[in-house]
Design a protein around this motif. Structure first.
Motif, short mmCIF file in Angstrom:
data_model
loop_
_atom_site.label_atom_id
_atom_site.label_comp_id
_atom_site.label_asym_id
_atom_site.label_seq_id
_atom_site.Cartn_x
_atom_site.Cartn_y
_atom_site.Cartn_z
N PRO A 25 0.81 -1.22 0.00
CA PRO A 25 0.00 0.00 0.00
C PRO A 25 0.84 1.27 0.00
O PRO A 25 0.50 2.26 -0.66
CB PRO A 25 -0.84 -0.12 1.27
CG PRO A 25 -0.96 -1.59 1.51
CD PRO A 25 0.33 -2.16 1.04
N GLY A 26 1.95 1.28 0.70
CA GLY A 26 2.82 2.46 0.71
C GLY A 26 3.46 2.72 -0.63
O GLY A 26 3.58 3.88 -1.07
N GLU A 27 3.89 1.65 -1.33
CA GLU A 27 4.50 1.82 -2.65
C GLU A 27 3.50 2.35 -3.66
O GLU A 27 3.80 3.25 -4.44
CB GLU A 27 5.07 0.48 -3.13
CG GLU A 27 6.26 -0.01 -2.33
CD GLU A 27 6.64 -1.43 -2.66
OE1 GLU A 27 7.77 -1.82 -2.28
OE2 GLU A 27 5.85 -2.16 -3.30
N VAL A 28 2.28 1.78 -3.64
CA VAL A 28 1.25 2.23 -4.57
C VAL A 28 0.88 3.68 -4.29
O VAL A 28 0.73 4.49 -5.21
CB VAL A 28 0.02 1.30 -4.50
CG1 VAL A 28 -1.14 1.85 -5.30
CG2 VAL A 28 0.38 -0.09 -4.98
N ALA A 29 0.77 4.03 -3.02
CA ALA A 29 0.44 5.42 -2.65
C ALA A 29 1.54 6.37 -3.11
O ALA A 29 1.26 7.50 -3.55
CB ALA A 29 0.22 5.52 -1.14
N VAL A 32 1.16 6.92 -6.93
CA VAL A 32 0.01 7.79 -7.20
C VAL A 32 0.33 9.22 -6.79
O VAL A 32 0.01 10.18 -7.51
CB VAL A 32 -1.25 7.26 -6.48
CG1 VAL A 32 -2.40 8.25 -6.58
CG2 VAL A 32 -1.66 5.91 -7.07
N ALA A 33 0.97 9.42 -5.65
CA ALA A 33 1.32 10.77 -5.19
C ALA A 33 2.31 11.43 -6.15
O ALA A 33 2.21 12.63 -6.43
CB ALA A 33 1.90 10.71 -3.78
N THR A 34 3.26 10.65 -6.69
CA THR A 34 4.23 11.20 -7.64
C THR A 34 3.53 11.68 -8.90
O THR A 34 3.82 12.76 -9.41
CB THR A 34 5.30 10.15 -7.98
OG1 THR A 34 5.95 9.76 -6.78
CG2 THR A 34 6.32 10.70 -8.96
N LEU A 35 2.61 10.86 -9.41
CA LEU A 35 1.87 11.27 -10.62
C LEU A 35 0.99 12.48 -10.33
O LEU A 35 0.88 13.39 -11.17
CB LEU A 35 1.01 10.10 -11.13
CG LEU A 35 1.78 8.93 -11.75
CD1 LEU A 35 0.85 7.76 -11.99
CD2 LEU A 35 2.44 9.38 -13.04
N ARG A 36 0.36 12.52 -9.16
CA ARG A 36 -0.51 13.65 -8.81
C ARG A 36 0.32 14.93 -8.65
O ARG A 36 -0.08 16.00 -9.12
CB ARG A 36 -1.25 13.36 -7.50
CG ARG A 36 -2.28 14.43 -7.18
CD ARG A 36 -3.05 14.18 -5.89
NE ARG A 36 -3.51 12.82 -5.75
CZ ARG A 36 -3.15 12.00 -4.74
NH1 ARG A 36 -2.34 12.42 -3.79
NH2 ARG A 36 -3.62 10.78 -4.66
N ASP A 37 1.48 14.84 -8.00
CA ASP A 37 2.31 16.03 -7.80
C ASP A 37 2.86 16.55 -9.12
O ASP A 37 3.14 17.75 -9.24
CB ASP A 37 3.47 15.71 -6.85
CG ASP A 37 2.98 15.46 -5.43
OD1 ASP A 37 1.83 15.84 -5.13
OD2 ASP A 37 3.76 14.89 -4.64
N ALA A 38 3.05 15.69 -10.10
CA ALA A 38 3.56 16.11 -11.41
C ALA A 38 2.43 16.57 -12.33
O ALA A 38 2.68 16.86 -13.50
CB ALA A 38 4.32 14.97 -12.07
#
Length: 148
Positions: A25-29, A32-38
């Motif tokens: 779950p931490g890796e997937v989050a 997703v956070a990296t894509l959202r921040d970019a």
């Protein structure tokens, strides 16, 4: 399965790609956070548990695919190599020069001493010949073994 989507704030600058992300779950989050921040995340599904029961989850994400900019030049290290070359070449050249200088000094000293050494060897050879012809062990010098 529920799909949650977010709309980009600006027109899409590239093709949209769908990928399945599998991990803890931490890796997937983090993905997703990296894509959202970019600002590349378009949409994603809710996380689902993997059927093996090992604690991993999977998510399907849709994101804007931006090709990476190609490097125009390859980095060179010649600018940083000269201090290393200098640090090795200067002492090595100095050692060779000092060894050559000392060798020349030795040869010069031997050449300067050559007449003296040859004269000394000649005198010793003449004395040895004279002492051998006389038949006397010690000519004029009194020693304990010659009865003179």
């Amino acid at each position: 399965m529920t799909t949650r989507t977010t709309r980009p704030a600006h027109p899409v600058p590239g093709p949209i790609v769908s990928r399945r992300v599998v991990g803890t779950p931490g890796e997937v989050a983090a993905v997703v956070a990296t894509l959202r921040d970019a600002n590349r995340l378009v949409g994603m599904t809710l996380p689902a548990q993997m059927p093996h029961g090992d604690g991993r989850v999977w998510v399907t994400v849709r994101f804007i695919d931006r090709p990476r900019a190609a490097r125009t030049t390859t980095p060179t290290r010649t600018g940083r190599r000269w201090p290393v070359v200098t640090a090795v070449a200067v002492p090595a050249t100095t050692a060779v020069a000092v060894a050559g200088y000392l060798a020349m000094q030795l040869v010069t000293a031997l050449i300067a001493l050559l007449p003296l050494l040859a004269g000394g060897a000649f005198v010793l050879a003449v004395l040895a010949l004279l002492l051998r012809r006389s038949g006397v062990c010690c000519p004029g010098l009194h020693c304990p073994g010659c009865n003179h």
